[in-house]
Design a protein around this motif. Structure first.
Motif, PDB file in Angstrom:
ATOM      1  N   THR A 156       0.846  -1.284  -0.066  1.00 15.92           N
ATOM      2  CA  THR A 156      -0.243  -0.238   0.012  1.00 15.92           C
ATOM      3  C   THR A 156       0.974   1.022   0.115  1.00 15.92           C
ATOM      4  O   THR A 156       1.796   1.311   0.934  1.00 15.92           O
ATOM      5  CB  THR A 156      -0.952   0.181   1.292  1.00 15.92           C
ATOM      6  N   ASP A 157       0.493   2.212  -0.535  1.00 17.56           N
ATOM      7  CA  ASP A 157       1.161   3.441  -0.809  1.00 17.56           C
ATOM      8  C   ASP A 157       0.341   4.631  -0.463  1.00 17.56           C
ATOM      9  O   ASP A 157      -0.511   4.892  -1.168  1.00 17.56           O
ATOM     10  CB  ASP A 157       1.720   3.702  -2.179  1.00 17.56           C
ATOM     11  N   LYS A 158       0.266   4.964   0.636  1.00 11.57           N
ATOM     12  CA  LYS A 158      -0.732   5.855   1.256  1.00 11.57           C
ATOM     13  C   LYS A 158      -0.463   7.374   0.726  1.00 11.57           C
ATOM     14  O   LYS A 158      -1.524   8.384   0.944  1.00 11.57           O
ATOM     15  CB  LYS A 158      -0.714   5.974   2.797  1.00 11.57           C
ATOM     16  N   ALA A 159       0.558   7.731   0.087  1.00 12.66           N
ATOM     17  CA  ALA A 159       0.993   9.018  -0.312  1.00 12.66           C
ATOM     18  C   ALA A 159       0.456   9.442  -1.618  1.00 12.66           C
ATOM     19  O   ALA A 159       0.052  10.610  -2.017  1.00 12.66           O
ATOM     20  CB  ALA A 159       2.493   9.222  -0.460  1.00 12.66           C
ATOM     21  N   SER A 160      -0.074   8.488  -2.284  1.00 11.33           N
ATOM     22  CA  SER A 160      -0.579   8.715  -3.702  1.00 11.33           C
ATOM     23  C   SER A 160      -1.998   9.366  -3.809  1.00 11.33           C
ATOM     24  O   SER A 160      -2.137  10.232  -4.547  1.00 11.33           O
ATOM     25  CB  SER A 160      -0.798   7.391  -4.453  1.00 11.33           C
ATOM     26  N   GLY A 161      -2.923   9.144  -2.809  1.00 13.22           N
ATOM     27  CA  GLY A 161      -4.375   9.871  -2.804  1.00 13.22           C
ATOM     28  C   GLY A 161      -5.111   9.262  -3.912  1.00 13.22           C
ATOM     29  O   GLY A 161      -4.881   8.004  -4.584  1.00 13.22           O
ATOM     30  N   LYS A 162      -6.078   9.897  -4.295  1.00 14.94           N
ATOM     31  CA  LYS A 162      -7.069   9.396  -5.268  1.00 14.94           C
ATOM     32  C   LYS A 162      -6.466   9.722  -6.642  1.00 14.94           C
ATOM     33  O   LYS A 162      -5.404  10.606  -7.038  1.00 14.94           O
ATOM     34  CB  LYS A 162      -8.353  10.108  -4.975  1.00 14.94           C
TER      35      LYS A 162
END
Length: 316
Positions: free
Chosen positions: A304-310
């Protein structure tokens, strides 16, 4: 169609995968260089590319415009405009669907259900009809959104309970489903088993139809809050992946002898409106507001990469 063309939403094969092989990501270090930009109005239509031209839609002053631009320079080649309200509803509004280019024509759908076919070269009207009004079909809360699928001589629209087919050359209705509200995704054409089907995300189901007759082949229940089934299904062999937001999650089911059977279902990948991409056995998608990789066979989270956003994904 050239290898670099992108003539319909999510590409030629409707899977978000580009066949371009000359891309060098190292050249993007420090950011991409803007070659051109232009204002096409407010909207959420994506962009399709065919024969060096870019097609999209936008809304200005209660009018929708279908734009044809030079893909390399950005200058206007032609435009077609008609009356259509902006209709913001928890977002900025404007057209939702992406133009489809096929056989020298451009097919569009407005959020109130106007279906238009234009000459791709000159922008002349081939046919123009208020499809939803003619069908008596209920408009979903956020307006019609699915791009048009061309299947043989048919133009398929996610309008009505489980889709509508028009003669792509004349706009004549070939078959129709009920008048209930539709889902928000485009129809996907596929061979499942030995049968050619078109698969629609309806308001509360994933439905497969015979493309020539509109007869239902099978359906898989998929009820999401506010009837928002917006992400495209992904079909591989006889397996189908579906996903929705509002903490619903995702599922893979298998179709055998016309009967869908669930393989897995969980909340690991919640595609509210951005469709996932399948590559080498892994699903890459926006889970609510983070980028995530999930195993197609099991639904297990790989990273998971939480920095990407929508956002929206393309694989190249």
């Amino acid at each position: 169609v050239l290898a670099a063309d992108w003539p319909r939403f999510r590409g030629l094969e409707q899977n978000g995968i580009s066949k371009v092989t000359r891309l060098d990501p190292k050249k993007l270090d420090g950011g991409a260089r803007i070659v051109w930009k232009t204002n096409v109005g407010t909207g959420f239509s994506s962009i399709t590319i065919a024969n060096g031209r870019a097609y999209t839609m936008g809304n200005v002053d209660a009018k929708d415009t279908v734009w044809c631009l030079d893909a390399n320079a950005g200058n206007e080649i032609w435009k077609f405009t008609y009356d259509e309200e902006l209709k913001p509803n928890l977002y900025e509004g404007g057209p939702n669907a992406t133009p489809t280019v096929d056989g020298g024509c451009v097919y569009t759908l407005s959020k109130t259900g106007r279906a238009v076919c234009l000459d791709a070269a000159k922008g002349a009207v081939v046919w123009n009809k208020e499809l939803a009004k003619e069908l008596g079909a209920k408009k979903p809360d956020w307006g019609f959104s699915g791009a048009v699928l061309i299947e043989g001589d048919l133009a398929l629209y996610n309008v009505g309970s489980a889709g509508t087919a028009l003669n792509k050359k004349t706009g004549e209705i070939v078959w129709k489903s009920g008048t209930g509200a539709s889902g928000y995704s485009q129809a996907i054409a596929a061979e499942i088993g030995k049968e050619r089907v078109v698969v629609f995300m309806a308001a509360a189901d994933c439905v497969a139809l015979n493309p020539k007759s509109g007869a239902e082949v099978w359906s898989y229940p998929w009820k999401t809050s506010y009837d928002i089934n917006a992400a495209d299904p992904i079909i591989v062999g006889n397996k189908v992946f579906v996903s929705s937001g509002y903490n619903h999650g995702a599922s893979v089911f298998e179709v055998t002898d016309g009967q869908p059977k669930k393989i897995w279902e969980n909340k690991n990948l919640r595609n509210q409106f951005s469709s996932s991409v399948l590559w080498n056995g892994h699903l890459y998608g926006v889970d609510d507001n983070q980028l995530r990789c999930v195993d197609f066979a099991t639904g297990e989270v790989k990273w998971t990469d939480k920095a990407s956003g929508k956002g929206t994904l393309i694989i190249a």
